[in-house]
Every structure is written in structure tokens, then in C-alpha cells.
Design a protein around this motif. Structure first.
Motif, PDB file in Angstrom:
ATOM      1  N   ALA A 223     -10.881  13.543 -16.850  1.00 30.47           N
ATOM      2  CA  ALA A 223     -10.401  14.072 -15.580  1.00 30.47           C
ATOM      3  C   ALA A 223     -10.108  12.945 -14.597  1.00 30.47           C
ATOM      4  O   ALA A 223      -9.118  12.998 -13.852  1.00 30.47           O
ATOM      5  CB  ALA A 223     -11.433  15.032 -14.993  1.00 30.47           C
ATOM      6  N   GLN A 224     -10.964  11.927 -14.583  1.00 33.30           N
ATOM      7  CA  GLN A 224     -10.710  10.792 -13.700  1.00 33.30           C
ATOM      8  C   GLN A 224      -9.416  10.087 -14.069  1.00 33.30           C
ATOM      9  O   GLN A 224      -8.628   9.693 -13.201  1.00 33.30           O
ATOM     10  CB  GLN A 224     -11.893   9.831 -13.741  1.00 33.30           C
ATOM     11  N   ARG A 230      -2.052  10.754 -11.625  1.00 31.98           N
ATOM     12  CA  ARG A 230      -1.295  11.554 -10.658  1.00 31.98           C
ATOM     13  C   ARG A 230      -1.154  10.803  -9.336  1.00 31.98           C
ATOM     14  O   ARG A 230      -0.083  10.764  -8.736  1.00 31.98           O
ATOM     15  CB  ARG A 230      -2.009  12.897 -10.422  1.00 31.98           C
ATOM     16  N   TRP A 231      -2.258  10.219  -8.895  1.00 27.88           N
ATOM     17  CA  TRP A 231      -2.215   9.558  -7.591  1.00 27.88           C
ATOM     18  C   TRP A 231      -1.382   8.277  -7.641  1.00 27.88           C
ATOM     19  O   TRP A 231      -0.616   8.004  -6.707  1.00 27.88           O
ATOM     20  CB  TRP A 231      -3.638   9.246  -7.108  1.00 27.88           C
ATOM     21  N   LEU A 232      -1.504   7.498  -8.702  1.00 19.98           N
ATOM     22  CA  LEU A 232      -0.701   6.275  -8.797  1.00 19.98           C
ATOM     23  C   LEU A 232       0.793   6.593  -8.869  1.00 19.98           C
ATOM     24  O   LEU A 232       1.621   5.864  -8.321  1.00 19.98           O
ATOM     25  CB  LEU A 232      -1.107   5.451 -10.021  1.00 19.98           C
ATOM     26  N   THR A 233       1.142   7.675  -9.537  1.00 20.98           N
ATOM     27  CA  THR A 233       2.540   8.069  -9.613  1.00 20.98           C
ATOM     28  C   THR A 233       3.073   8.434  -8.230  1.00 20.98           C
ATOM     29  O   THR A 233       4.222   8.136  -7.894  1.00 20.98           O
ATOM     30  CB  THR A 233       2.715   9.259 -10.569  1.00 20.98           C
ATOM     31  N   ALA A 234       2.240   9.039  -7.413  1.00 25.61           N
ATOM     32  CA  ALA A 234       2.653   9.435  -6.069  1.00 25.61           C
ATOM     33  C   ALA A 234       2.554   8.301  -5.063  1.00 25.61           C
ATOM     34  O   ALA A 234       3.380   8.197  -4.150  1.00 25.61           O
ATOM     35  CB  ALA A 234       1.797  10.609  -5.590  1.00 25.61           C
ATOM     36  N   CYS A 235       1.556   7.448  -5.210  1.00 29.06           N
ATOM     37  CA  CYS A 235       1.225   6.487  -4.155  1.00 29.06           C
ATOM     38  C   CYS A 235       1.236   5.031  -4.602  1.00 29.06           C
ATOM     39  O   CYS A 235       1.037   4.137  -3.787  1.00 29.06           O
ATOM     40  CB  CYS A 235      -0.151   6.806  -3.573  1.00 29.06           C
ATOM     41  N   GLY A 236       1.425   4.776  -5.892  1.00 29.03           N
ATOM     42  CA  GLY A 236       1.417   3.400  -6.357  1.00 29.03           C
ATOM     43  C   GLY A 236       2.617   2.618  -5.839  1.00 29.03           C
ATOM     44  O   GLY A 236       3.644   3.209  -5.487  1.00 29.03           O
ATOM     45  N   PRO A 237       2.474   1.295  -5.749  1.00 24.87           N
ATOM     46  CA  PRO A 237       1.325   0.516  -6.192  1.00 24.87           C
ATOM     47  C   PRO A 237       0.159   0.587  -5.212  1.00 24.87           C
ATOM     48  O   PRO A 237       0.327   0.882  -4.044  1.00 24.87           O
ATOM     49  CB  PRO A 237       1.887  -0.905  -6.269  1.00 24.87           C
ATOM     50  N   ALA A 238      -1.017   0.281  -5.738  1.00 25.61           N
ATOM     51  CA  ALA A 238      -2.227   0.274  -4.930  1.00 25.61           C
ATOM     52  C   ALA A 238      -3.188  -0.749  -5.487  1.00 25.61           C
ATOM     53  O   ALA A 238      -3.153  -1.064  -6.679  1.00 25.61           O
ATOM     54  CB  ALA A 238      -2.871   1.659  -4.938  1.00 25.61           C
ATOM     55  N   THR A 239      -4.038  -1.270  -4.641  1.00 27.05           N
ATOM     56  CA  THR A 239      -5.057  -2.225  -5.074  1.00 27.05           C
ATOM     57  C   THR A 239      -6.275  -1.477  -5.594  1.00 27.05           C
ATOM     58  O   THR A 239      -6.429  -0.271  -5.387  1.00 27.05           O
ATOM     59  CB  THR A 239      -5.494  -3.124  -3.911  1.00 27.05           C
ATOM     60  N   GLU A 240      -7.144  -2.199  -6.244  1.00 28.23           N
ATOM     61  CA  GLU A 240      -8.401  -1.612  -6.704  1.00 28.23           C
ATOM     62  C   GLU A 240      -9.207  -1.070  -5.526  1.00 28.23           C
ATOM     63  O   GLU A 240      -9.835  -0.013  -5.616  1.00 28.23           O
ATOM     64  CB  GLU A 240      -9.198  -2.659  -7.477  1.00 28.23           C
ATOM     65  N   ALA A 241      -9.165  -1.805  -4.402  1.00 27.72           N
ATOM     66  CA  ALA A 241      -9.888  -1.344  -3.206  1.00 27.72           C
ATOM     67  C   ALA A 241      -9.317  -0.033  -2.693  1.00 27.72           C
ATOM     68  O   ALA A 241     -10.063   0.856  -2.270  1.00 27.72           O
ATOM     69  CB  ALA A 241      -9.824  -2.414  -2.113  1.00 27.72           C
ATOM     70  N   ASP A 242      -7.983   0.111  -2.734  1.00 27.39           N
ATOM     71  CA  ASP A 242      -7.365   1.378  -2.337  1.00 27.39           C
ATOM     72  C   ASP A 242      -7.845   2.512  -3.223  1.00 27.39           C
ATOM     73  O   ASP A 242      -8.186   3.609  -2.751  1.00 27.39           O
ATOM     74  CB  ASP A 242      -5.839   1.291  -2.472  1.00 27.39           C
ATOM     75  N   LEU A 243      -7.856   2.283  -4.521  1.00 24.56           N
ATOM     76  CA  LEU A 243      -8.227   3.318  -5.486  1.00 24.56           C
ATOM     77  C   LEU A 243      -9.688   3.719  -5.332  1.00 24.56           C
ATOM     78  O   LEU A 243     -10.032   4.907  -5.376  1.00 24.56           O
ATOM     79  CB  LEU A 243      -7.949   2.832  -6.904  1.00 24.56           C
ATOM     80  N   LYS A 244     -10.544   2.748  -5.164  1.00 18.93           N
ATOM     81  CA  LYS A 244     -11.967   3.033  -4.988  1.00 18.93           C
ATOM     82  C   LYS A 244     -12.188   3.828  -3.707  1.00 18.93           C
ATOM     83  O   LYS A 244     -12.973   4.785  -3.683  1.00 18.93           O
ATOM     84  CB  LYS A 244     -12.772   1.731  -4.958  1.00 18.93           C
ATOM     85  N   TRP A 245     -11.489   3.448  -2.652  1.00 18.95           N
ATOM     86  CA  TRP A 245     -11.658   4.142  -1.367  1.00 18.95           C
ATOM     87  C   TRP A 245     -11.140   5.567  -1.456  1.00 18.95           C
ATOM     88  O   TRP A 245     -11.815   6.508  -1.030  1.00 18.95           O
ATOM     89  CB  TRP A 245     -10.898   3.387  -0.271  1.00 18.95           C
ATOM     90  N   THR A 247     -10.595   7.604  -4.075  1.00 19.17           N
ATOM     91  CA  THR A 247     -11.322   8.478  -4.990  1.00 19.17           C
ATOM     92  C   THR A 247     -12.777   8.676  -4.599  1.00 19.17           C
ATOM     93  O   THR A 247     -13.369   9.719  -4.872  1.00 19.17           O
ATOM     94  CB  THR A 247     -11.292   7.925  -6.420  1.00 19.17           C
ATOM     95  N   GLY A 248     -13.386   7.635  -4.006  1.00 17.62           N
ATOM     96  CA  GLY A 248     -14.815   7.671  -3.746  1.00 17.62           C
ATOM     97  C   GLY A 248     -15.640   7.354  -4.971  1.00 17.62           C
ATOM     98  O   GLY A 248     -16.864   7.527  -4.960  1.00 17.62           O
ATOM     99  N   TRP A 249     -15.007   6.855  -6.031  1.00 20.06           N
ATOM    100  CA  TRP A 249     -15.714   6.544  -7.272  1.00 20.06           C
ATOM    101  C   TRP A 249     -16.326   5.153  -7.214  1.00 20.06           C
ATOM    102  O   TRP A 249     -15.980   4.319  -6.372  1.00 20.06           O
ATOM    103  CB  TRP A 249     -14.757   6.587  -8.468  1.00 20.06           C
ATOM    104  N   ARG A 250     -17.197   4.876  -8.181  1.00 20.10           N
ATOM    105  CA  ARG A 250     -17.694   3.516  -8.377  1.00 20.10           C
ATOM    106  C   ARG A 250     -16.568   2.654  -8.950  1.00 20.10           C
ATOM    107  O   ARG A 250     -15.667   3.160  -9.634  1.00 20.10           O
ATOM    108  CB  ARG A 250     -18.897   3.498  -9.322  1.00 20.10           C
ATOM    109  N   VAL A 251     -16.648   1.365  -8.705  1.00 27.20           N
ATOM    110  CA  VAL A 251     -15.593   0.477  -9.191  1.00 27.20           C
ATOM    111  C   VAL A 251     -15.497   0.506 -10.713  1.00 27.20           C
ATOM    112  O   VAL A 251     -14.401   0.394 -11.281  1.00 27.20           O
ATOM    113  CB  VAL A 251     -15.798  -0.964  -8.667  1.00 27.20           C
ATOM    114  N   THR A 252     -16.613   0.707 -11.400  1.00 25.71           N
ATOM    115  CA  THR A 252     -16.568   0.788 -12.862  1.00 25.71           C
ATOM    116  C   THR A 252     -15.782   2.012 -13.319  1.00 25.71           C
ATOM    117  O   THR A 252     -15.077   1.957 -14.337  1.00 25.71           O
ATOM    118  CB  THR A 252     -17.994   0.846 -13.448  1.00 25.71           C
ATOM    119  N   GLU A 253     -15.872   3.109 -12.576  1.00 27.08           N
ATOM    120  CA  GLU A 253     -15.109   4.311 -12.923  1.00 27.08           C
ATOM    121  C   GLU A 253     -13.625   4.102 -12.683  1.00 27.08           C
ATOM    122  O   GLU A 253     -12.777   4.546 -13.478  1.00 27.08           O
ATOM    123  CB  GLU A 253     -15.627   5.498 -12.105  1.00 27.08           C
ATOM    124  N   VAL A 254     -13.288   3.423 -11.594  1.00 30.36           N
ATOM    125  CA  VAL A 254     -11.882   3.132 -11.305  1.00 30.36           C
ATOM    126  C   VAL A 254     -11.287   2.260 -12.407  1.00 30.36           C
ATOM    127  O   VAL A 254     -10.191   2.536 -12.921  1.00 30.36           O
ATOM    128  CB  VAL A 254     -11.741   2.433  -9.937  1.00 30.36           C
TER     129      VAL A 254
END
Length: 396
Positions: A223-224, A230-245, A247-254
Motif C-alpha cells: 500500500a505504501q 500515485r503521489w510522485l506521479t502527481a507531485c514529482g519530482p520531490a526530495t526524500e524530505a518532501d516524501l517523508k513529510w 506521508t508521515g512515514w519513517r525514512v526507512t519506509e519511504v
């Protein structure tokens, strides 16, 4: 993840061109209905009920239909659902995405919320977890019979929901909590109930509750990966910090999800960024400069943690509250250039902030968007839940 020395650089201009079309903001990209907007953005912020409608209206080809179409999607067709999602925040999602959101972000948060409720009740000497389970089952059965209900109506069917207990006894923030309020919140995060039709108009924050639409139980990692794609297709490019923020996930999950979808590394002005596989090349841009008036907490304005490519740091004190919530923003050709507000008489007022470089062409286009907004909002008074310095000043 793809990488290597040949990473393509994607600058701010290309990112703004992607945003214009993918977020349905350029006139040529405007949508036919709210479902199309939600699919394009993945999620609409729902903490402030008015934000959902204002975000949709800004992106519709015919905004006069905003309220009727969005209410139909939320409360009749159920093609959109208001529920807890990323960062323990309320969003509106396409109904087909609810299982993905629940498995990717909701389950872990729900476990913490339920444990906290049981612990707080035990500290206060309130009934135990077995009692709570009985009340929960009774409340869910009552909600299923009714179809939709307020917390007060459910308490009429199950009086134990009115039970109160002291929270944080002896602390400066001590308070009296009601089982109904805490339990319904837990059930919402667990994906068992969702917010239904409000008691008032489309700006009301007093909601009825409804049973959550049935959905399959998905593997969390799968699911992650699906949500991130879905989000990268809509909003990419993005940094790892953007993705972590976001989603609210841990960096390992990202990182695991990025690897699972084969995300491609690109070079951004902020450092390494990621796009979905197959999305590395520059897309077509909008036909020309465009203007937009977006609401407080709009998903575009709040889409990334690192925002310099569309929002100059010097503008932030006027446009954000102290908690980091963005207020109503004025956009010109992919950049935030000012803010807007509605006065008590319904007038839409806006201001371009100093140093943004927006000239007469921008002023004319922004004025047209303000009139477009005023026409469909009509006599309804919209005040952001989280007010910002410029919005307060303009609203008078």
C-alpha cells in the motif's frame, strides 16, 4: 531506484510547468468535476471543511457547480470520502484509494490512538478495555442502523458513550474527556467510520458520522508503494524530505517504497530528487502564464516540505500561521505572489506582495480569478480555520 552519474537536472521552471497541468491550475487543464480534481491531487486537505470546496472550485472549468457537485460526490454518490490519512490529518480521498491510505498510514496511527485511549481511561479510573469494546460494538451497530448520525444521536442509542473521565489529572492541561469524542476519533483512524454530511452548510465543521465504505485489507508495504507512486506521479519530482513529510512515514519506509516502485533519481536545486519511473523527461507546459486563488491548506501550497521553488522564504511570515499552516494564497505562473481574503460583505480582496515581480498582466489575471471566485461563492462567508497575518489584515 534508478541513479548514476547521468541524472537529469529538473529546475524550478520545469517543476512549475508540471504543477500547472497536473494540479489542474492552468486554464487548459481545468477539470470537469471534483472526482477528477481529487484523482489529480491524490488528496484534498479536509481539516478545514471549506478548503475542500475552495480547492475544487479553483480547478473546475465551471466553478458554479462546485458546491452541488462536491456535496453529491461526498454524501450521495460516495465517490469521495473524508477520513484520517497522512500525518494523522483529515483529508478527502477518492473512495478507491481508502484501502491504500488505511493500510499505508492509518493502521499504525490507529494502534497508538487506541492504546492511548485505554491508558487514559485506566489512569482516570474509568471502565476498562472490555467495557469499551462493548460500547464500541453497540455504537457501531447503532450507526449501521441509522446510516448517519451525530455523536449526540449515537449517545441516545448507547448512553454509555456519554461517560466522562478526567484527562491528565493534576497537569496544567487537565481536561474532562467524553468517551464518544475519543472513541469516534479512534474508530475514524481505524477506518471503521468516516465523516458524513455536516449539520450546516458546506463551510460547517460539525459533521455526522457514517459507516466507512467496505474495503479490502492490504499489505502495508504494498500500500505504501502504491500511494507513493500515485503521489510522485502527481507531485514529482520531490526530495526524500518532501516524501517523508507528506506521508508521515519513517525514512526507512519511504526508501523501501521508492525502491519498490523503481523511482528514478533526478537532480534538483535542493539536491537529489525522485520521479516515478517513466516520468523523467520534460512534459509539455501550460499555454501561457496563469493565475489562481487557492484556499488555506490547499494541497498544492502544502504539497512539499521544501517550497522555495514556488514560494519565496520572505513571503512566509505573512502567509503562514505560527503552526506552519498556509493561508489563502495568490499564484502567478507557478509561484505564490500574495494572499487573499473575503470581507464580511462577501468581497474578495487580494494583494500582491512586494518583490514578487508580478506586473500588470498578473494583476489583470488575478482580478479575473477573484471575480470568478466571488461569483460561485456568492453570499457564503468563508473564514479560514487557521488565520494568517495577511488574511486577517485583508479581511478587515
Amino acid at each position: 531506484m534508478g541513479g548514476g552519474a547521468a541524472r537529469r537536472h529538473i529546475g524550478g521552471a520545469e517543476r512549475r510547468a508540471r504543477l500547472a497541468l497536473r494540479h489542474r491550475l492552468a486554464p487548459q487543464a481545468r477539470a470537469a468535476g471534483p472526482e477528477e480534481v481529487a484523482e489529480a491531487l491524490v488528496a484534498l486537505h479536509g481539516t478545514d471543511p471549506a478548503t475542500v470546496f475552495l480547492a475544487v472550485g479553483a480547478r473546475l472549468a465551471e466553478p458554479g457547480k462546485t458546491v452541488a457537485q462536491t456535496e453529491r460526490a461526498l454524501y450521495e454518490d460516495r465517490t469521495l470520502v473524508r477520513m484520517h490519512g497522512m500525518r494523522h490529518t483529515v483529508f478527502v480521498f477518492p473512495t478507491g484509494l481508502t484501502a491504500v491510505v488505511h493500510a499505508s498510514t492509518g493502521i499504525a496511527v490507529a494502534a497508538r490512538e487506541r492504546a492511548a485511549l485505554v491508558k487514559d481511561m485506566a489512569k482516570a479510573g474509568a471502565p476498562d478495555a472490555a467495557w469499551l469494546a462493548e460500547v464500541e460494538a453497540s455504537a457501531l451497530a447503532a450507526l449501521a442502523r441509522r446510516g448517519e448520525a451525530t455523536a449526540a444521536e449515537l449517545a441516545g442509542d448507547e448512553p454509555r458513550l456519554r461517560t466522562q473521565f478526567v484527562y491528565a489529572a493534576g497537569k496544567s492541561y487537565e481536561g474532562l474527556h467524553t468517551v464518544s469524542a475519543r472513541l469516534l476519533k479512534v474508530l475514524g483512524v481505524e477506518g471503521k467510520v468516516v465523516r458524513g454530511r455536516p449539520l450546516g452548510s458546506w463551510t460547517s465543521s460539525q459533521f455526522r458520522w457514517a459507516p466507512a465504505p467496505p474495503h479490502p485489507e492490504l499489505d502495508a508495504a504494498a500500500a505504501q508503494a502504491q500511494l507513493l507512486r500515485r503521489w510522485l506521479t502527481a507531485c514529482g519530482p520531490a526530495t526524500e524530505a518532501d516524501l517523508k513529510w507528506w506521508t508521515g512515514w519513517r525514512v526507512t519506509e519511504v526508501r523501501r517504497a521508492l525502491a519498490a516502485i523503481g523511482a528514478r533519481e533526478v537532480a534538483l536545486d535542493e539536491g537529489t530528487g525522485y520521479v516515478a519511473a517513466g516520468d523523467e523527461e520534460a512534459p509539455d507546459g501550460p499555454d501561457g502564464p496563469w493565475a489562481a486563488l487557492l484556499p488555506a491548506l490547499d494541497p498544492t501550497a502544502m504539497g512539499w516540505q521544501q517550497r522555495d521553488w514556488y514560494l519565496a522564504p520572505k513571503l512566509r511570515p505573512a502567509l503562514f500561521d505560527r503552526s506552519g499552516n498556509v493561508g489563502p494564497t495568490v499564484w502567478w505562473d507557478g509561484r505564490v505572489v500574495g494572499g487573499w481574503a473575503q470581507r464580511p460583505d462577501g468581497e474578495i480582496v487580494w494583494r500582491i506582495l512586494d518583490g514578487t515581480g508580478a506586473g500588470r498582466e498578473a494583476e489583470a489575471a488575478i482580478g479575473a480569478e477573484a471575480e470568478r471566485l466571488r461569483a460561485w461563492v456568492g453570499p457564503t462567508r468563508v473564514m479560514p480555520r487557521f488565520r494568517t497575518p495577511l488574511e486577517r489584515e485583508l479581511a478587515g
